[in-house]
Design a protein around this motif. Structure first.
Motif, PDB file in Angstrom:
ATOM      1  N   PHE A 298      17.188 -55.591 -17.045  1.00  0.00           N
ATOM      2  CA  PHE A 298      16.622 -56.598 -17.947  1.00  0.00           C
ATOM      3  C   PHE A 298      17.751 -57.049 -18.851  1.00  0.00           C
ATOM      4  O   PHE A 298      18.178 -56.311 -19.733  1.00  0.00           O
ATOM      5  CB  PHE A 298      15.482 -55.975 -18.757  1.00  0.00           C
ATOM      6  N   LEU A 299      18.261 -58.253 -18.624  1.00  0.00           N
ATOM      7  CA  LEU A 299      19.430 -58.720 -19.362  1.00  0.00           C
ATOM      8  C   LEU A 299      19.007 -59.240 -20.742  1.00  0.00           C
ATOM      9  O   LEU A 299      18.324 -60.262 -20.843  1.00  0.00           O
ATOM     10  CB  LEU A 299      20.114 -59.839 -18.568  1.00  0.00           C
ATOM     11  N   PRO A 300      19.407 -58.557 -21.835  1.00  0.00           N
ATOM     12  CA  PRO A 300      18.921 -58.932 -23.171  1.00  0.00           C
ATOM     13  C   PRO A 300      19.778 -60.008 -23.833  1.00  0.00           C
ATOM     14  O   PRO A 300      20.318 -59.809 -24.927  1.00  0.00           O
ATOM     15  CB  PRO A 300      19.016 -57.603 -23.935  1.00  0.00           C
ATOM     16  N   VAL A 301      19.910 -61.129 -23.185  1.00  0.00           N
ATOM     17  CA  VAL A 301      20.831 -62.170 -23.661  1.00  0.00           C
ATOM     18  C   VAL A 301      20.055 -63.375 -24.175  1.00  0.00           C
ATOM     19  O   VAL A 301      19.165 -63.907 -23.495  1.00  0.00           O
ATOM     20  CB  VAL A 301      21.793 -62.614 -22.544  1.00  0.00           C
ATOM     21  N   LEU A 302      20.408 -63.800 -25.389  1.00  0.00           N
ATOM     22  CA  LEU A 302      19.961 -65.078 -25.929  1.00  0.00           C
ATOM     23  C   LEU A 302      21.186 -65.985 -25.932  1.00  0.00           C
ATOM     24  O   LEU A 302      22.133 -65.778 -26.693  1.00  0.00           O
ATOM     25  CB  LEU A 302      19.413 -64.903 -27.347  1.00  0.00           C
ATOM     26  N   ALA A 303      21.186 -66.959 -25.035  1.00  0.00           N
ATOM     27  CA  ALA A 303      22.348 -67.834 -24.858  1.00  0.00           C
ATOM     28  C   ALA A 303      22.390 -68.887 -25.959  1.00  0.00           C
ATOM     29  O   ALA A 303      21.368 -69.507 -26.286  1.00  0.00           O
ATOM     30  CB  ALA A 303      22.283 -68.501 -23.491  1.00  0.00           C
ATOM     31  N   ILE A 304      23.582 -69.078 -26.533  1.00  0.00           N
ATOM     32  CA  ILE A 304      23.775 -70.075 -27.584  1.00  0.00           C
ATOM     33  C   ILE A 304      24.742 -71.127 -27.055  1.00  0.00           C
ATOM     34  O   ILE A 304      25.855 -70.802 -26.626  1.00  0.00           O
ATOM     35  CB  ILE A 304      24.342 -69.438 -28.863  1.00  0.00           C
TER      36      ILE A 304
ATOM     37  N   ALA B 267      21.560 -73.394 -16.517  1.00  0.00           N
ATOM     38  CA  ALA B 267      22.545 -72.477 -15.944  1.00  0.00           C
ATOM     39  C   ALA B 267      22.444 -71.100 -16.593  1.00  0.00           C
ATOM     40  O   ALA B 267      22.555 -70.066 -15.916  1.00  0.00           O
ATOM     41  CB  ALA B 267      23.950 -73.044 -16.118  1.00  0.00           C
ATOM     42  N   ALA B 268      22.217 -71.066 -17.915  1.00  0.00           N
ATOM     43  CA  ALA B 268      22.103 -69.791 -18.621  1.00  0.00           C
ATOM     44  C   ALA B 268      20.871 -69.019 -18.170  1.00  0.00           C
ATOM     45  O   ALA B 268      20.927 -67.813 -17.932  1.00  0.00           O
ATOM     46  CB  ALA B 268      22.055 -70.029 -20.127  1.00  0.00           C
ATOM     47  N   LEU B 269      19.753 -69.726 -18.015  1.00  0.00           N
ATOM     48  CA  LEU B 269      18.524 -69.066 -17.567  1.00  0.00           C
ATOM     49  C   LEU B 269      18.659 -68.575 -16.124  1.00  0.00           C
ATOM     50  O   LEU B 269      18.205 -67.486 -15.779  1.00  0.00           O
ATOM     51  CB  LEU B 269      17.333 -70.016 -17.692  1.00  0.00           C
TER      52      LEU B 269
ATOM     53  N   ARG C  65      17.473 -64.307 -21.235  1.00  0.00           N
ATOM     54  CA  ARG C  65      16.035 -64.280 -21.553  1.00  0.00           C
ATOM     55  C   ARG C  65      15.584 -65.588 -22.172  1.00  0.00           C
ATOM     56  O   ARG C  65      14.437 -65.994 -21.989  1.00  0.00           O
ATOM     57  CB  ARG C  65      15.752 -63.147 -22.552  1.00  0.00           C
ATOM     58  N   ASP C  66      16.481 -66.214 -22.942  1.00  0.00           N
ATOM     59  CA  ASP C  66      16.139 -67.440 -23.659  1.00  0.00           C
ATOM     60  C   ASP C  66      17.437 -68.105 -24.076  1.00  0.00           C
ATOM     61  O   ASP C  66      18.535 -67.583 -23.839  1.00  0.00           O
ATOM     62  CB  ASP C  66      15.273 -67.113 -24.875  1.00  0.00           C
ATOM     63  N   PHE C  67      17.337 -69.261 -24.691  1.00  0.00           N
ATOM     64  CA  PHE C  67      18.515 -69.980 -25.162  1.00  0.00           C
ATOM     65  C   PHE C  67      18.164 -70.682 -26.456  1.00  0.00           C
ATOM     66  O   PHE C  67      16.993 -70.860 -26.804  1.00  0.00           O
ATOM     67  CB  PHE C  67      18.977 -71.017 -24.119  1.00  0.00           C
ATOM     68  N   ILE C  68      19.196 -71.096 -27.185  1.00  0.00           N
ATOM     69  CA  ILE C  68      18.999 -71.913 -28.366  1.00  0.00           C
ATOM     70  C   ILE C  68      20.170 -72.885 -28.457  1.00  0.00           C
ATOM     71  O   ILE C  68      21.315 -72.530 -28.144  1.00  0.00           O
ATOM     72  CB  ILE C  68      18.869 -71.063 -29.643  1.00  0.00           C
TER      73      ILE C  68
ATOM     74  N   GLU D 285      13.569 -71.443 -35.950  1.00  0.00           N
ATOM     75  CA  GLU D 285      13.507 -71.351 -34.487  1.00  0.00           C
ATOM     76  C   GLU D 285      14.348 -70.179 -33.989  1.00  0.00           C
ATOM     77  O   GLU D 285      13.921 -69.424 -33.101  1.00  0.00           O
ATOM     78  CB  GLU D 285      14.002 -72.653 -33.856  1.00  0.00           C
ATOM     79  N   LEU D 286      15.545 -69.990 -34.557  1.00  0.00           N
ATOM     80  CA  LEU D 286      16.410 -68.878 -34.163  1.00  0.00           C
ATOM     81  C   LEU D 286      15.710 -67.540 -34.393  1.00  0.00           C
ATOM     82  O   LEU D 286      15.717 -66.660 -33.527  1.00  0.00           O
ATOM     83  CB  LEU D 286      17.716 -68.927 -34.959  1.00  0.00           C
ATOM     84  N   ASP D 287      15.088 -67.400 -35.558  1.00  0.00           N
ATOM     85  CA  ASP D 287      14.412 -66.151 -35.884  1.00  0.00           C
ATOM     86  C   ASP D 287      13.270 -65.881 -34.901  1.00  0.00           C
ATOM     87  O   ASP D 287      13.086 -64.752 -34.429  1.00  0.00           O
ATOM     88  CB  ASP D 287      13.878 -66.210 -37.316  1.00  0.00           C
ATOM     89  N   LEU D 288      12.510 -66.896 -34.572  1.00  0.00           N
ATOM     90  CA  LEU D 288      11.376 -66.736 -33.657  1.00  0.00           C
ATOM     91  C   LEU D 288      11.852 -66.372 -32.257  1.00  0.00           C
ATOM     92  O   LEU D 288      11.299 -65.465 -31.615  1.00  0.00           O
ATOM     93  CB  LEU D 288      10.552 -68.022 -33.625  1.00  0.00           C
ATOM     94  N   ARG D 289      12.876 -67.065 -31.771  1.00  0.00           N
ATOM     95  CA  ARG D 289      13.374 -66.773 -30.418  1.00  0.00           C
ATOM     96  C   ARG D 289      13.988 -65.366 -30.355  1.00  0.00           C
ATOM     97  O   ARG D 289      13.833 -64.666 -29.358  1.00  0.00           O
ATOM     98  CB  ARG D 289      14.395 -67.829 -29.999  1.00  0.00           C
TER      99      ARG D 289
END
Length: 326
Positions: free
Chosen positions: A84-90, A99-101, A106-109, A117-121
């Motif tokens: 389970f890759l715990p990555v939030l791509a910025i 491409a990141a997904l 897991r998500d991107f911003i 929005e950052l806090d929620l994601r």
């Protein structure tokens, strides 16, 4: 659900080659209550750090020199312990989202990002990560329980079969033997009848500990039901190698146990079979040891008996030097 305190205590890694971005994001997360935040500007070190620290979230800038975010995620997949890759791509480039997904984020911003929005994601990504880890731990626990005796914690019959197969495969490759000691307790029924089943259960747990103390690291001690125990001894070169542990087991079993302030004494009987002499498969090997156990019981109990040989009185004093399995 994962509570907010657990989310705020999650291990977080910030990855950005800009020191200004790192400082700003660190301050934002501190204000939000995150307490375990680390950072690095060298993306080539992310994989090593994650292997060491098992982060719950990696805030990963996708645009960095040396290794971009996609390359980092490709490496992370090789060390991620929970699949389970715990990555939030910025990223500041909309084209990087898909491409990141696809790479496993897991998500991107998108930068510049909205703080709410950052806090929620982040919270969503961390909660999902912690839920996944909790479910994985529960799954491992259930699997462990399915393979072990609930009373003594010893391997059960299911796991025992696997251990016997592994020991036989090793013996086959190295031209050695495997010894299987099938044991039960003499007088266990009387303990249950006289003192009660709770006392009997405590007795079984104490016996399990005594058997563990005799076993080597490469051996297996299992409980297969009631007062029946199995010990699998691998890397055996001679029949004589079994005499000492079998004798020690019988001597240990004879020592009275203090169970709930009561002095309880039992003895044991042991049937012994050998791979490959007595059998070449686990089921038959168990059967031969069980038959030898019956002979030991019939000969007077409190002794061990080799499969395929007549009962011989007090087997603890018997020398196996005249027995050849060649």
């Amino acid at each position: 659900m994962i509570n907010l305190d657990a989310i705020r205590a999650a291990r977080i890694l910030l990855v950005d080659d800009s020191a200004d971005n790192i400082n700003l994001l660190s301050e934002i997360l501190a204000v939000r209550g995150y307490t375990h935040v680390s950072s690095i500007g060298d993306s080539s070190q992310v994989c090593k750090l994650h292997a060491q620290n098992d982060y719950d979230l990696i805030l990963l800038d996708m645009h960095m020199p040396r290794m971009n975010g996609l390359d980092v995620m490709a490496q992370l997949k090789e060390v991620e312990k929970h699949a389970f890759l715990p990555v939030l791509a910025i990223t500041g480039d909309e084209r990087y989202k898909v491409a990141a997904l696809e790479a496993g984020a897991r998500d991107f911003i998108i930068k510049p990002y909205n703080l709410a929005e950052l806090d929620l994601r982040m919270r969503n990504a961390i909660e999902l990560r912690l839920l996944y880890k909790t479910m994985a731990a529960q799954s491992r626990l259930l699997e462990e329980k399915a393979l072990h005796d609930s009373l003594t914690g010893l391997p059960n019959r299911r796991l025992l079969s696997d251990r016997i197969e592994i020991a036989m495969q090793y013996a086959r490759r190295h031209q050695q033997m495997v010894a299987l000691l099938y044991m039960d307790l003499d007088g266990f029924k009387q303990v249950n009848d006289h003192y009660g089943h709770a006392c009997g259960d405590d007795l079984l747990k104490e016996i399990a500990e005594r058997l563990r103390s005799v076993a080597r690291q490469e051996d297996t001690v299992a409980r297969i039901g009631g007062d029946e125990f199995i010990m699998v001894l691998s890397e055996i070169s001679r029949v004589e190698d079994i005499v000492r542990p079998a004798t020690k087991i019988l001597s240990l079993l004879e020592v009275p146990l203090d169970i709930g302030g009561k002095s309880v004494k039992v003895t044991g009987s042991i049937g012994i079979s050998f791979y490959p002499t007595d059998a070449e498969d686990a089921q038959t090997l168990l059967l031969r040891a069980d038959e030898a156990l019956y002979c030991a019981k019939h000969a007077g109990k409190n002794r061990y008996q080799f499969a395929g040989f007549p009962a011989f009185g007090d087997a603890r004093t018997h020398s196996a030097s005249n027995i050849s399995f060649q």
